[in-house]
Design a protein around this motif. Structure first.
Motif, mmCIF file in Angstrom:
data_model
loop_
_atom_site.group_PDB
_atom_site.id
_atom_site.type_symbol
_atom_site.label_atom_id
_atom_site.label_comp_id
_atom_site.label_asym_id
_atom_site.label_seq_id
_atom_site.Cartn_x
_atom_site.Cartn_y
_atom_site.Cartn_z
ATOM 1 N N PHE A 19 0.862 -1.186 0.000
ATOM 2 C CA PHE A 19 0.000 0.000 0.000
ATOM 3 C C PHE A 19 0.894 1.230 0.000
ATOM 4 O O PHE A 19 1.804 1.342 0.836
ATOM 5 C CB PHE A 19 -0.894 0.022 1.235
ATOM 6 N N THR A 20 0.645 2.132 -0.917
ATOM 7 C CA THR A 20 1.429 3.356 -1.009
ATOM 8 C C THR A 20 0.480 4.533 -1.221
ATOM 9 O O THR A 20 -0.728 4.360 -1.384
ATOM 10 C CB THR A 20 2.430 3.290 -2.174
ATOM 11 N N ARG A 21 1.054 5.742 -1.186
ATOM 12 C CA ARG A 21 0.294 6.979 -1.412
ATOM 13 C C ARG A 21 -0.927 7.082 -0.504
ATOM 14 O O ARG A 21 -1.991 7.548 -0.910
ATOM 15 C CB ARG A 21 -0.128 7.101 -2.886
ATOM 16 N N VAL A 22 -0.758 6.657 0.739
ATOM 17 C CA VAL A 22 -1.875 6.682 1.688
ATOM 18 C C VAL A 22 -2.067 8.103 2.222
ATOM 19 O O VAL A 22 -1.123 8.725 2.732
ATOM 20 C CB VAL A 22 -1.634 5.704 2.848
ATOM 21 N N ALA A 23 -3.278 8.610 2.109
ATOM 22 C CA ALA A 23 -3.625 9.932 2.638
ATOM 23 C C ALA A 23 -4.976 9.819 3.322
ATOM 24 O O ALA A 23 -5.915 9.249 2.764
ATOM 25 C CB ALA A 23 -3.681 10.968 1.525
ATOM 26 N N MET A 46 -2.882 0.403 -4.085
ATOM 27 C CA MET A 46 -2.556 -0.964 -3.701
ATOM 28 C C MET A 46 -1.950 -1.688 -4.892
ATOM 29 O O MET A 46 -2.442 -1.564 -6.025
ATOM 30 C CB MET A 46 -3.801 -1.720 -3.235
ATOM 31 N N THR A 47 -0.893 -2.434 -4.610
ATOM 32 C CA THR A 47 -0.239 -3.238 -5.636
ATOM 33 C C THR A 47 -0.241 -4.696 -5.193
ATOM 34 O O THR A 47 0.322 -5.028 -4.142
ATOM 35 C CB THR A 47 1.209 -2.770 -5.876
ATOM 36 N N THR A 48 -0.872 -5.564 -5.968
ATOM 37 C CA THR A 48 -0.854 -6.995 -5.679
ATOM 38 C C THR A 48 -1.330 -7.772 -6.901
ATOM 39 O O THR A 48 -2.178 -7.288 -7.662
ATOM 40 C CB THR A 48 -1.738 -7.351 -4.471
#
Length: 243
Positions: A19-23, A46-48
């Motif tokens: 999980f990236t770019r969480v705001a 999310m990357t999966t």
């Protein structure tokens, strides 16, 4: 304490998800009163390549991401906005709802919470990540104002009163907030913004009181800037005509 809408399934947390770019809430504190449901907007990537049953979500937590307290009554997550289909990269929006009437929590929960991201995978498994993103959860405040007399002659004294109250999550009421420094602000007729004129401290019941000289027509308000456990709030404006 806060409780989430669902318990974590029995399956062990799995890898293979990032999980990236969480705001969350635009980086602002989450301020909660005693009755009104609060809507918190979030966004993440999310990357999966794994198959997931439902989710994903991001949410505030205390303790441990998998077993601690979570902060939401309900949550809605958008469908995947595909960024890179081959690598399983999706962007999501989320709307997290907090209803203080239906959650078991107290004043001690006004504190710094963590942020976790979770997706439930096929086969009764899940992936939960701690995103190392602190979230401030604060008790809502209210501020009132009254400026008198109205109208008033130039050079005469205007008395400005008000009250600062704060949400009590133990009793689900607002109570007077003593010892708070509030700014008395004035917006002259025709102006677009307020200017701080002086400050006052609330008494044992949260009451504010001060006096100023009438120099021109305009609107008066009190502003309380909050602290680590209490949200900031300005009163509505009270217009006084000076003749």
């Amino acid at each position: 304490m806060f409780t989430g809408v669902a318990a974590v399934p029995a399956g062990a947390a799995e890898g293979g998800v990032s999980f990236t770019r969480v705001a969350v809430n635009g980086g602002k504190p989450i301020v909660i009163g005693v009755k009104e449901e609060v809507e918190v907007h979030a966004a993440f990537r999310m990357t999966t390549r794994l198959t997931y049953d439902f989710g994903p979500t991001v949410f505030p937590y205390r303790g441990k991401p998998d077993t601690g307290d979570t902060l939401h009554s309900s949550v809605i997550t958008s469908d995947c906005e595909v960024v890179d289909r081959a690598n399983g990269i999706c962007d999501f929006e989320e709307w997290l709802y907090i209803d203080p009437r239906n959650l078991d929590f107290g004043n001690e929960d006004a504190a710094t919470w963590g942020t976790a991201a979770r997706v439930f995978l096929a086969g009764d498994a899940h992936d939960t990540d701690d995103k190392d993103l602190p979230l401030q959860v604060k008790r809502a405040t209210r501020v009132t104002v009254n400026a008198s007399p109205e109208p008033v002659s130039t050079g005469k004294t205007i008395t400005v009163t008000g009250r600062v109250t704060r949400a009590n999550w133990d009793t689900h009421t607002y109570q007077g907030y003593a010892g708070r420094t509030a700014s008395l602000q004035f917006k002259a007729a025709g102006a677009s913004s307020y200017t701080t004129v002086k400050k006052a401290t609330s008494n044992s019941t949260g009451a504010l009181r001060t006096t100023v000289k009438a120099t021109g027509s305009g609107t008066w308000r009190w502003t309380y800037y909050g602290n680590s456990t209490s949200g900031a709030k300005s009163s509505t404006g009270d217009h006084v005509a000076v003749r």
